[in-house]
Design an enzyme around this catalytic site. Structure first.
Site, short mmCIF file in Angstrom:
data_model
loop_
_atom_site.label_atom_id
_atom_site.label_comp_id
_atom_site.label_asym_id
_atom_site.label_seq_id
_atom_site.Cartn_x
_atom_site.Cartn_y
_atom_site.Cartn_z
N SER A 79 44.85 43.55 40.47
CA SER A 79 44.38 44.91 40.24
C SER A 79 44.95 45.45 38.92
O SER A 79 44.76 44.84 37.87
CB SER A 79 44.76 45.80 41.43
OG SER A 79 44.12 47.03 41.39
N ASP A 234 35.35 42.90 48.08
CA ASP A 234 35.90 43.91 47.19
C ASP A 234 34.77 44.73 46.56
O ASP A 234 33.95 44.20 45.80
CB ASP A 234 36.72 43.23 46.09
CG ASP A 234 37.59 44.19 45.30
OD1 ASP A 234 37.33 45.41 45.34
OD2 ASP A 234 38.53 43.72 44.64
N HIS A 263 39.37 45.35 48.57
CA HIS A 263 40.30 45.20 47.45
C HIS A 263 41.73 44.96 47.91
O HIS A 263 42.49 44.23 47.25
CB HIS A 263 40.22 46.44 46.56
CG HIS A 263 41.03 46.34 45.31
ND1 HIS A 263 40.82 45.37 44.35
CD2 HIS A 263 42.07 47.09 44.86
CE1 HIS A 263 41.68 45.53 43.36
NE2 HIS A 263 42.47 46.55 43.65
#
Length: 289
Positions: A79, A234, A263
């Site tokens: 991320s 995601d 996610h």
């Protein structure tokens, strides 16, 4: 990534020299919105200057030089951490030997920026955000976290874990409602609204191709042996973004985490991540022989 980096896990500190540095703008020790301004001695709060992903990567590079590390065996992040890792690998291609990025992208999308802006609007709607107090904006932060969770998980994750029993008589305070409130309270207890805004704005700036001739030209600069992992469910960083990374980095290995957690799978699917890393390193060793 903390569950992948500890005793008995894939990156065991007994076998690796591991550096995990806090990011600029966060409230966990580095300079952030609540840090004293040297000129005034008071925190900057909402007036804290804009940080970019390149600034965050530059701070990591300064730390590397301070520690005297000539090379980095593996640079890994998911991320926001993956965005920093990519930026660093593009800026210092000769330093990184291996690169592993999970659920991240080459440029933060309009979709991701919109989610971040919705969270910031929630925080800014809290009148205490401008109160110049450490807990300013806490109610807004709670609402922002609830908004963010919708992008971190997704329909199937909520259906599987937060659906009430079929014969439950309640007409309010559903499990999903309680979960949103619990997660909002949990974040408020450990974070502050000003750092949250600062880091979300930093994420919005992420664009490897800016002033480098575009994303493709930037990715072509990466020299590290690279593993790119996406998460099947995601919705915040869809697989198309990881496929772009793998296609643009020479010799990159691409893999997917089959997860219903959206996610957040980059934090939860520890066993799958470890398996992909093991296969990745085995392939690299075989190629070197």
């Amino acid at each position: 990534m903390g569950r992948t980096i500890r005793a008995g896990c894939f990156f065991d500190p007994a076998n690796w020299f591991i550096v995990c540095a806090n990011v600029l703008g966060s409230c966990y020790g580095s300079t952030g919105p609540l840090s004293p301004d040297p000129a005034t001695g008071a925190p900057r709060y909402e007036e804290f200057p804009l940080l970019t992903i390149r600034d965050l990567a530059a701070a990591h590079e300064a730390l590397r030089q301070y520690l005297g590390l000539a090379r980095i065996h593996t640079l890994i992040g998911g991320s926001l951490g993956g965005q920093q890792a990519l930026e660093w690998a593009v800026a210092q291609p000769e330093v990184m030997q291996h690169l592993a990025v999970i659920a991240t992208n080459a440029r933060h999308s309009a979709w991701g920026i919109a989610f971040n802006e919705a969270q910031r609007l929630a925080i800014e709607a809290d009148p205490t955000y401008l109160a110049h107090a450490e807990q300013g904006g806490s109610a807004g932060l709670r609402a922002a976290r609830a908004t963010a969770l919708l992008s971190y998980r997704g329909y199937e994750a909520y259906r599987a874990t937060q659906t009430d029993e079929a014969d439950d008589p309640r007409l309010r305070d559903y499990r999903a409602s309680s979960y949103q409130r619990y997660q909002g309270d949990k974040l408020v207890a450990r974070f502050d609204a000003y750092s949250y805004v600062a880091l979300s704005r930093a994420m919005d700036t992420h664009h490897l191709g800016r002033q480098r001739g575009g994303v493709a030209a930037a990715l072509a600069r990466v020299r590290a042996r690279t593993l790119v992992l996406g998460i099947t469910s995601d919705v915040l960083f869809p697989l198309s973004e990881q496929r772009e990374l793998a296609a643009g980095i020479a010799g990159a290995t691409y893999g997917e985490l089959d997860s219903s957690y959206g996610h957040d799978g980059f934090l939860l699917e520890v066993n799958q991540i470890a398996q992909h890393l093991e296969h990745f390193y085995a392939a690299q060793l075989a190629a070197a022989e």
